[in-house]
Design a protein around this motif. Sequence first.
Motif, PDB file in Angstrom:
ATOM      1  N   GLU A   3     -34.995  28.964  -0.968  1.00  0.00           N
ATOM      2  CA  GLU A   3     -34.943  29.598   0.133  1.00  0.00           C
ATOM      3  C   GLU A   3     -36.256  29.553   0.691  1.00  0.00           C
ATOM      4  OE1 GLU A   3     -32.326  32.973   1.566  1.00  0.00           O
ATOM      5  OE2 GLU A   3     -34.002  33.987   0.839  1.00  0.00           O
ATOM      6  N   PHE A   4     -36.488  29.056   1.989  1.00  0.00           N
ATOM      7  CA  PHE A   4     -37.961  29.399   2.560  1.00  0.00           C
ATOM      8  C   PHE A   4     -38.004  30.210   3.644  1.00  0.00           C
ATOM      9  CE2 PHE A   4     -37.707  25.318   0.358  1.00  0.00           C
ATOM     10  CZ  PHE A   4     -38.778  25.205  -0.139  1.00  0.00           C
ATOM     11  N   GLU A   5     -38.483  31.243   3.765  1.00  0.00           N
ATOM     12  CA  GLU A   5     -38.604  32.365   4.667  1.00  0.00           C
ATOM     13  C   GLU A   5     -39.561  32.540   5.706  1.00  0.00           C
ATOM     14  OE1 GLU A   5     -38.654  37.088   4.841  1.00  0.00           O
ATOM     15  OE2 GLU A   5     -38.218  36.262   2.910  1.00  0.00           O
ATOM     16  N   ILE A   6     -39.438  32.313   6.890  1.00  0.00           N
ATOM     17  CA  ILE A   6     -40.816  32.656   7.819  1.00  0.00           C
ATOM     18  C   ILE A   6     -41.015  34.032   8.037  1.00  0.00           C
ATOM     19  CG2 ILE A   6     -40.323  30.618   8.905  1.00  0.00           C
ATOM     20  CD1 ILE A   6     -39.215  32.307  11.517  1.00  0.00           C
ATOM     21  N   ALA A   7     -41.992  34.403   8.117  1.00  0.00           N
ATOM     22  CA  ALA A   7     -42.527  36.063   8.084  1.00  0.00           C
ATOM     23  C   ALA A   7     -43.785  36.142   8.774  1.00  0.00           C
ATOM     24  CB  ALA A   7     -42.314  36.710   6.851  1.00  0.00           C
ATOM     25  N   TYR A   8     -44.048  37.020   9.261  1.00  0.00           N
ATOM     26  CA  TYR A   8     -45.232  37.477  10.312  1.00  0.00           C
ATOM     27  C   TYR A   8     -45.293  39.131  10.327  1.00  0.00           C
ATOM     28  CZ  TYR A   8     -42.286  37.921  14.390  1.00  0.00           C
ATOM     29  OH  TYR A   8     -41.267  38.196  15.241  1.00  0.00           O
ATOM     30  N   ARG A   9     -46.621  39.629  10.568  1.00  0.00           N
ATOM     31  CA  ARG A   9     -46.746  40.790  10.767  1.00  0.00           C
ATOM     32  C   ARG A   9     -47.901  40.981  11.908  1.00  0.00           C
ATOM     33  NH1 ARG A   9     -46.060  45.625   6.678  1.00  0.00           N
ATOM     34  NH2 ARG A   9     -44.287  44.197   6.375  1.00  0.00           N
ATOM     35  N   LEU A  10     -47.665  41.936  12.718  1.00  0.00           N
ATOM     36  CA  LEU A  10     -48.816  42.097  13.757  1.00  0.00           C
ATOM     37  C   LEU A  10     -49.248  43.840  13.783  1.00  0.00           C
ATOM     38  CD1 LEU A  10     -47.280  40.209  16.755  1.00  0.00           C
ATOM     39  CD2 LEU A  10     -49.254  39.385  15.345  1.00  0.00           C
ATOM     40  N   ARG A  11     -50.356  43.822  14.087  1.00  0.00           N
ATOM     41  CA  ARG A  11     -51.054  45.337  14.174  1.00  0.00           C
ATOM     42  C   ARG A  11     -50.210  45.908  15.707  1.00  0.00           C
ATOM     43  NH1 ARG A  11     -55.659  46.945  11.543  1.00  0.00           N
ATOM     44  NH2 ARG A  11     -56.434  45.459   9.995  1.00  0.00           N
ATOM     45  N   GLY A  42     -34.760  33.784   7.820  1.00  0.00           N
ATOM     46  CA  GLY A  42     -35.633  34.858   8.644  1.00  0.00           C
ATOM     47  C   GLY A  42     -34.851  36.249   8.104  1.00  0.00           C
ATOM     48  N   TYR A  43     -35.715  37.179   7.812  1.00  0.00           N
ATOM     49  CA  TYR A  43     -35.054  38.437   7.678  1.00  0.00           C
ATOM     50  C   TYR A  43     -35.592  39.518   8.543  1.00  0.00           C
ATOM     51  CZ  TYR A  43     -33.014  36.608   3.284  1.00  0.00           C
ATOM     52  OH  TYR A  43     -32.167  35.708   2.516  1.00  0.00           O
ATOM     53  N   ASN A  72     -33.110  50.003   4.093  1.00  0.00           N
ATOM     54  CA  ASN A  72     -32.576  50.010   5.283  1.00  0.00           C
ATOM     55  C   ASN A  72     -31.512  48.642   5.706  1.00  0.00           C
ATOM     56  OD1 ASN A  72     -34.258  47.945   5.829  1.00  0.00           O
ATOM     57  ND2 ASN A  72     -35.423  49.097   6.890  1.00  0.00           N
ATOM     58  N   ILE A  73     -30.781  48.687   6.737  1.00  0.00           N
ATOM     59  CA  ILE A  73     -30.043  47.419   7.255  1.00  0.00           C
ATOM     60  C   ILE A  73     -31.076  46.387   7.585  1.00  0.00           C
ATOM     61  CG2 ILE A  73     -28.221  46.712   8.750  1.00  0.00           C
ATOM     62  CD1 ILE A  73     -27.492  48.996   6.803  1.00  0.00           C
ATOM     63  N   GLU A  74     -30.881  45.347   6.987  1.00  0.00           N
ATOM     64  CA  GLU A  74     -31.661  44.095   7.402  1.00  0.00           C
ATOM     65  C   GLU A  74     -30.642  43.130   7.864  1.00  0.00           C
ATOM     66  OE1 GLU A  74     -34.670  43.110   5.884  1.00  0.00           O
ATOM     67  OE2 GLU A  74     -35.124  45.156   6.037  1.00  0.00           O
ATOM     68  N   ARG A  75     -31.063  42.277   8.760  1.00  0.00           N
ATOM     69  CA  ARG A  75     -30.344  41.024   9.190  1.00  0.00           C
ATOM     70  C   ARG A  75     -30.815  39.864   8.829  1.00  0.00           C
ATOM     71  NH1 ARG A  75     -27.388  42.249  14.041  1.00  0.00           N
ATOM     72  NH2 ARG A  75     -27.647  40.186  14.943  1.00  0.00           N
ATOM     73  N   LYS A  76     -30.220  38.815   8.565  1.00  0.00           N
ATOM     74  CA  LYS A  76     -30.390  37.538   7.997  1.00  0.00           C
ATOM     75  C   LYS A  76     -30.191  36.496   8.894  1.00  0.00           C
ATOM     76  CE  LYS A  76     -29.732  34.271   4.257  1.00  0.00           C
ATOM     77  NZ  LYS A  76     -28.980  33.869   2.904  1.00  0.00           N
ATOM     78  N   TYR A  77     -31.185  35.638   9.141  1.00  0.00           N
ATOM     79  CA  TYR A  77     -31.059  34.356  10.001  1.00  0.00           C
ATOM     80  C   TYR A  77     -31.297  33.156   9.327  1.00  0.00           C
ATOM     81  CZ  TYR A  77     -30.977  37.958  13.861  1.00  0.00           C
ATOM     82  OH  TYR A  77     -30.749  39.143  14.613  1.00  0.00           O
ATOM     83  N   ILE A  78     -30.801  32.066   9.933  1.00  0.00           N
ATOM     84  CA  ILE A  78     -31.190  30.902   9.324  1.00  0.00           C
ATOM     85  C   ILE A  78     -31.511  29.753  10.413  1.00  0.00           C
ATOM     86  CG2 ILE A  78     -30.161  30.916   7.077  1.00  0.00           C
ATOM     87  CD1 ILE A  78     -28.042  28.913   7.876  1.00  0.00           C
ATOM     88  N   LEU A  79     -31.760  28.733   9.985  1.00  0.00           N
ATOM     89  CA  LEU A  79     -32.192  27.560  11.355  1.00  0.00           C
ATOM     90  C   LEU A  79     -32.224  26.382  10.424  1.00  0.00           C
ATOM     91  CD1 LEU A  79     -32.393  26.691  14.146  1.00  0.00           C
ATOM     92  CD2 LEU A  79     -35.033  27.008  13.759  1.00  0.00           C
ATOM     93  N   LYS A  80     -31.448  25.219  10.698  1.00  0.00           N
ATOM     94  CA  LYS A  80     -31.455  24.106   9.991  1.00  0.00           C
ATOM     95  C   LYS A  80     -32.267  22.973  10.583  1.00  0.00           C
ATOM     96  CE  LYS A  80     -26.924  24.577   7.628  1.00  0.00           C
ATOM     97  NZ  LYS A  80     -27.205  24.429   6.219  1.00  0.00           N
ATOM     98  N   ASN A  81     -33.061  22.235   9.915  1.00  0.00           N
ATOM     99  CA  ASN A  81     -33.771  21.160  10.775  1.00  0.00           C
ATOM    100  C   ASN A  81     -32.996  19.861  10.691  1.00  0.00           C
ATOM    101  OD1 ASN A  81     -35.527  19.471  11.340  1.00  0.00           O
ATOM    102  ND2 ASN A  81     -37.121  19.528   9.446  1.00  0.00           N
TER     103      ASN A  81
END
Length: 86
Positions: A3-11, A42-43, A72-81
């Motif tokens: 599984e390859f997850e995209i993630a980011y965080r912003l101030r 993506g989570y 907490n409650i998380e949501r899972k998303y996927i996207l296929k290439n």
Amino acid sequence: MNEFEIAYRLRECFWGKGFGKEIAKGLIKYCFSEMHLEQLTGYVSKQNISSVRILEKEMIFIEEFYSVKEKNIERKYILKNFYKKR
């Protein structure tokens, strides 16, 4: 399958300025065009409405679940290439 997850965080001072949307799009494009991945995941915390909206536009919702780790409650998303060379 890995599984390859995209993630980011912003101030917080950068919230609401469209950076999250641009970062998510850039990550997706890079992962598919440069890394040639077949699928991304993506989570996001259900409470993070802004990031939920970003993933809703870019990916496909799969499920909601309780994350013991995040407490907490998380949501899972996927996207296929769909353009990946086979």
